[in-house]
Motif scaffolding. Sequence first.
Motif, PDB file in Angstrom:
ATOM      1  N   ALA A 304      34.151  -1.372  63.878  1.00  0.00           N
ATOM      2  CA  ALA A 304      33.733  -0.444  62.826  1.00  0.00           C
ATOM      3  C   ALA A 304      32.304   0.027  63.069  1.00  0.00           C
ATOM      4  O   ALA A 304      31.993   1.222  62.916  1.00  0.00           O
ATOM      5  N   GLY A 305      31.436  -0.903  63.453  1.00  0.00           N
ATOM      6  CA  GLY A 305      30.065  -0.520  63.751  1.00  0.00           C
ATOM      7  C   GLY A 305      29.977   0.420  64.947  1.00  0.00           C
ATOM      8  O   GLY A 305      29.254   1.423  64.922  1.00  0.00           O
ATOM      9  N   PHE A 306      30.756   0.112  66.001  1.00  0.00           N
ATOM     10  CA  PHE A 306      30.715   0.934  67.208  1.00  0.00           C
ATOM     11  C   PHE A 306      31.273   2.326  66.952  1.00  0.00           C
ATOM     12  O   PHE A 306      30.624   3.344  67.244  1.00  0.00           O
ATOM     13  N   TRP A 307      32.500   2.392  66.382  1.00  0.00           N
ATOM     14  CA  TRP A 307      33.122   3.688  66.173  1.00  0.00           C
ATOM     15  C   TRP A 307      32.433   4.477  65.058  1.00  0.00           C
ATOM     16  O   TRP A 307      32.394   5.713  65.087  1.00  0.00           O
ATOM     17  N   GLY A 308      31.867   3.768  64.082  1.00  0.00           N
ATOM     18  CA  GLY A 308      31.105   4.452  63.052  1.00  0.00           C
ATOM     19  C   GLY A 308      29.918   5.191  63.640  1.00  0.00           C
ATOM     20  O   GLY A 308      29.613   6.326  63.243  1.00  0.00           O
ATOM     21  N   ALA A 309      29.252   4.555  64.628  1.00  0.00           N
ATOM     22  CA  ALA A 309      28.130   5.221  65.297  1.00  0.00           C
ATOM     23  C   ALA A 309      28.619   6.379  66.164  1.00  0.00           C
ATOM     24  O   ALA A 309      27.993   7.450  66.198  1.00  0.00           O
ATOM     25  N   GLN A 310      29.756   6.176  66.866  1.00  0.00           N
ATOM     26  CA  GLN A 310      30.291   7.224  67.731  1.00  0.00           C
ATOM     27  C   GLN A 310      30.698   8.458  66.926  1.00  0.00           C
ATOM     28  O   GLN A 310      30.490   9.596  67.370  1.00  0.00           O
ATOM     29  N   TRP A 311      31.273   8.229  65.772  1.00  0.00           N
ATOM     30  CA  TRP A 311      31.778   9.338  64.951  1.00  0.00           C
ATOM     31  C   TRP A 311      30.787   9.764  63.872  1.00  0.00           C
ATOM     32  O   TRP A 311      31.116  10.597  63.018  1.00  0.00           O
ATOM     33  N   HIS A 312      29.580   9.163  63.890  1.00  0.00           N
ATOM     34  CA  HIS A 312      28.529   9.508  62.934  1.00  0.00           C
ATOM     35  C   HIS A 312      28.991   9.307  61.487  1.00  0.00           C
ATOM     36  O   HIS A 312      28.691  10.104  60.602  1.00  0.00           O
ATOM     37  N   LEU A 313      29.720   8.211  61.273  1.00  0.00           N
ATOM     38  CA  LEU A 313      30.210   7.899  59.930  1.00  0.00           C
ATOM     39  C   LEU A 313      29.296   6.927  59.184  1.00  0.00           C
ATOM     40  O   LEU A 313      29.404   6.790  57.966  1.00  0.00           O
ATOM     41  N   GLY A 314      28.432   6.233  59.936  1.00  0.00           N
ATOM     42  CA  GLY A 314      27.549   5.279  59.289  1.00  0.00           C
ATOM     43  C   GLY A 314      28.324   4.189  58.565  1.00  0.00           C
ATOM     44  O   GLY A 314      29.364   3.706  59.025  1.00  0.00           O
ATOM     45  N   TRP A 315      27.834   3.818  57.387  1.00  0.00           N
ATOM     46  CA  TRP A 315      28.468   2.738  56.624  1.00  0.00           C
ATOM     47  C   TRP A 315      29.799   3.153  55.994  1.00  0.00           C
ATOM     48  O   TRP A 315      30.572   2.299  55.544  1.00  0.00           O
ATOM     49  N   ALA A 316      30.098   4.431  56.014  1.00  0.00           N
ATOM     50  CA  ALA A 316      31.367   4.884  55.430  1.00  0.00           C
ATOM     51  C   ALA A 316      32.569   4.328  56.174  1.00  0.00           C
ATOM     52  O   ALA A 316      33.683   4.293  55.630  1.00  0.00           O
ATOM     53  N   VAL A 317      32.366   3.870  57.415  1.00  0.00           N
ATOM     54  CA  VAL A 317      33.483   3.353  58.196  1.00  0.00           C
ATOM     55  C   VAL A 317      33.987   2.024  57.639  1.00  0.00           C
ATOM     56  O   VAL A 317      35.174   1.685  57.792  1.00  0.00           O
ATOM     57  N   TYR A 318      33.137   1.265  56.977  1.00  0.00           N
ATOM     58  CA  TYR A 318      33.551  -0.052  56.477  1.00  0.00           C
ATOM     59  C   TYR A 318      34.527   0.056  55.302  1.00  0.00           C
ATOM     60  O   TYR A 318      35.520  -0.675  55.260  1.00  0.00           O
ATOM     61  N   PRO A 319      34.294   0.946  54.320  1.00  0.00           N
ATOM     62  CA  PRO A 319      35.350   1.153  53.313  1.00  0.00           C
ATOM     63  C   PRO A 319      36.660   1.630  53.931  1.00  0.00           C
ATOM     64  O   PRO A 319      37.736   1.259  53.461  1.00  0.00           O
ATOM     65  N   LEU A 320      36.568   2.437  54.993  1.00  0.00           N
ATOM     66  CA  LEU A 320      37.777   2.891  55.681  1.00  0.00           C
ATOM     67  C   LEU A 320      38.522   1.703  56.282  1.00  0.00           C
ATOM     68  O   LEU A 320      39.760   1.612  56.183  1.00  0.00           O
ATOM     69  N   LEU A 321      37.772   0.784  56.880  1.00  0.00           N
ATOM     70  CA  LEU A 321      38.385  -0.433  57.415  1.00  0.00           C
ATOM     71  C   LEU A 321      39.050  -1.233  56.304  1.00  0.00           C
ATOM     72  O   LEU A 321      40.174  -1.745  56.466  1.00  0.00           O
ATOM     73  N   GLY A 322      38.379  -1.339  55.168  1.00  0.00           N
ATOM     74  CA  GLY A 322      38.969  -2.051  54.034  1.00  0.00           C
ATOM     75  C   GLY A 322      40.264  -1.411  53.565  1.00  0.00           C
ATOM     76  O   GLY A 322      41.234  -2.106  53.236  1.00  0.00           O
ATOM     77  N   LEU A 323      40.315  -0.071  53.567  1.00  0.00           N
ATOM     78  CA  LEU A 323      41.530   0.627  53.163  1.00  0.00           C
ATOM     79  C   LEU A 323      42.668   0.367  54.148  1.00  0.00           C
ATOM     80  O   LEU A 323      43.830   0.218  53.748  1.00  0.00           O
ATOM     81  N   ILE A 324      42.351   0.296  55.441  1.00  0.00           N
ATOM     82  CA  ILE A 324      43.382   0.025  56.449  1.00  0.00           C
ATOM     83  C   ILE A 324      43.969  -1.358  56.241  1.00  0.00           C
ATOM     84  O   ILE A 324      45.199  -1.543  56.229  1.00  0.00           O
ATOM     85  N   VAL A 325      43.107  -2.347  56.045  1.00  0.00           N
ATOM     86  CA  VAL A 325      43.577  -3.724  55.858  1.00  0.00           C
ATOM     87  C   VAL A 325      44.368  -3.843  54.560  1.00  0.00           C
ATOM     88  O   VAL A 325      45.468  -4.426  54.533  1.00  0.00           O
ATOM     89  N   ALA A 329      48.448  -4.697  54.045  1.00  0.00           N
ATOM     90  CA  ALA A 329      48.877  -5.792  53.174  1.00  0.00           C
ATOM     91  C   ALA A 329      49.806  -5.277  52.072  1.00  0.00           C
ATOM     92  O   ALA A 329      50.835  -5.893  51.777  1.00  0.00           O
ATOM     93  N   ALA A 330      49.459  -4.140  51.473  1.00  0.00           N
ATOM     94  CA  ALA A 330      50.295  -3.583  50.409  1.00  0.00           C
ATOM     95  C   ALA A 330      51.653  -3.146  50.941  1.00  0.00           C
ATOM     96  O   ALA A 330      52.673  -3.256  50.239  1.00  0.00           O
ATOM     97  N   LEU A 331      51.675  -2.679  52.183  1.00  0.00           N
ATOM     98  CA  LEU A 331      52.923  -2.221  52.785  1.00  0.00           C
ATOM     99  C   LEU A 331      53.965  -3.337  52.846  1.00  0.00           C
ATOM    100  O   LEU A 331      55.168  -3.079  52.738  1.00  0.00           O
ATOM    101  N   LEU A 332      53.513  -4.569  52.977  1.00  0.00           N
ATOM    102  CA  LEU A 332      54.439  -5.705  53.062  1.00  0.00           C
ATOM    103  C   LEU A 332      55.195  -5.942  51.758  1.00  0.00           C
ATOM    104  O   LEU A 332      56.193  -6.677  51.749  1.00  0.00           O
ATOM    105  N   PHE A 333      54.736  -5.324  50.673  1.00  0.00           N
ATOM    106  CA  PHE A 333      55.379  -5.524  49.372  1.00  0.00           C
ATOM    107  C   PHE A 333      56.147  -4.287  48.900  1.00  0.00           C
ATOM    108  O   PHE A 333      56.672  -4.273  47.802  1.00  0.00           O
ATOM    109  N   VAL A 334      56.201  -3.261  49.742  1.00  0.00           N
ATOM    110  CA  VAL A 334      57.015  -2.087  49.430  1.00  0.00           C
ATOM    111  C   VAL A 334      58.487  -2.502  49.436  1.00  0.00           C
ATOM    112  O   VAL A 334      58.908  -3.304  50.281  1.00  0.00           O
ATOM    113  N   PRO A 335      59.295  -2.012  48.504  1.00  0.00           N
ATOM    114  CA  PRO A 335      60.702  -2.447  48.438  1.00  0.00           C
ATOM    115  C   PRO A 335      61.458  -2.349  49.760  1.00  0.00           C
ATOM    116  O   PRO A 335      62.228  -3.251  50.104  1.00  0.00           O
TER     117      PRO A 335
END
Length: 417
Positions: A304-325, A329-335
């Motif tokens: 996240a730190g590396f690609w955030g710097a490459q894509w000029h996302l800064g700290w915004a990449v960490y919430p994106l990582l949280g959304l992916i994780v 996890a939520a997908l495992l509970f889809v019917p």
Amino acid sequence: MADGTVTELATAHARPVAARRYLEVRYRLTPWWLKVFVVWALSRVVTTSLLVLFASWQPRNYWTGPHPGYLGFAQLWDSTWYHYVAVSGYPPTLPVDAAGHVTQNSWAFLPAYSMLVRFLMTVTALPWDLLSVVVSFAFSLAAALVFFRLMRRVLPAGTSLFAVVLFCAAPLSPILQVSYAEPMFLFLLALALLLLVTRRYALMFPIVALAGLTRPGLLALALTLGLHVILRWVRRDRDPFPLPERALAVAITMFTGLMGFAWPLLAWAVTGVPGAYTETELAWRSDYIGYQSLLPLTPWFQAAGFWGAQWHLGWAVYPLLGLIVAGFAALLFVPAVRRLGPDLRLWLASYGLYLFAVFFPQSSTFRLLIPIFPMLGAAAQPRAWWYRISLVVLCVAGQFGWLFICWWFDGYDWTPP
């Protein structure tokens, strides 16, 4: 005359109805394995056509001359390492750079696929480029057949067959017919999961042993087995868990965990370096973040730190990582995923955690996601014709995109497959 006309019209109308019913009956009577074979064969025609097309566009590169044939084009990227293992084995001394860091070497590539092809080369006197692709084709067909049987444990026949369609047409399905170990590992993994779902623990031992020498990822299966044992113990009042089964389930769990460490231990024994395998794997990561020790559960944050710097996302990449994780996890509970049953969901969760714990996300992550193929059973469940046709079209388009981005080599490339 009127009566004759009516009779003729009725007969003309009845013919297509009878023909349709005849085809429906013949389809129902067709053996399941033949249906899977037809799906696999048709998908290979499509994927082979795409590979040949990209081979015709391929300029001169590290591995081939310009416009190689199909077999040459199937030897790009890590195929060279598998070939090297087949003909030269593994170095007893790890190669290092001027700073003493371990550099890329063949210890990153487990031996089963290469040794199988080497055995066939010895027996048949045929070359690597041909046999390596033939072996991949054979294992891809075997994986498709076993995947259908696995899906039939939890889904109707028609849905299971469409899951196989998605498996064979998936965006990364070209990997099923190049000189990579993935087809062999997918077959072994699908067979191990089928044996787990059917609770034939004793038969899992040789499958696990071979899988542990084919591709990394067996620690995720060990976690799945451990959770399976716990779940069966908790549910023993509703689902009996007799002592013989309990003993076998615990034994295969422990054996799978041991096989998950077998290759790193063997690399240590041969080279004398305790972290020989891990340091070798980290050599590929050094192109992104330099040489760093492996600390579990940190690689995705490093990425996240590396690609955030490459894509000029800064700290915004960490919430994106949280959304992916959180999204995974939520997908495992889809019917639709819940209908796959507890054992396959445990595998999906375990392998997801395994990837999060040890792998550094980059373009190869798409290939590393292939073992979550049981998720295709969830994607296959909607029955609308437009949905299914659209999904297959998107899959084939995804193949084109993946070949263009990750396999076809344009001279300077940060997107290895």
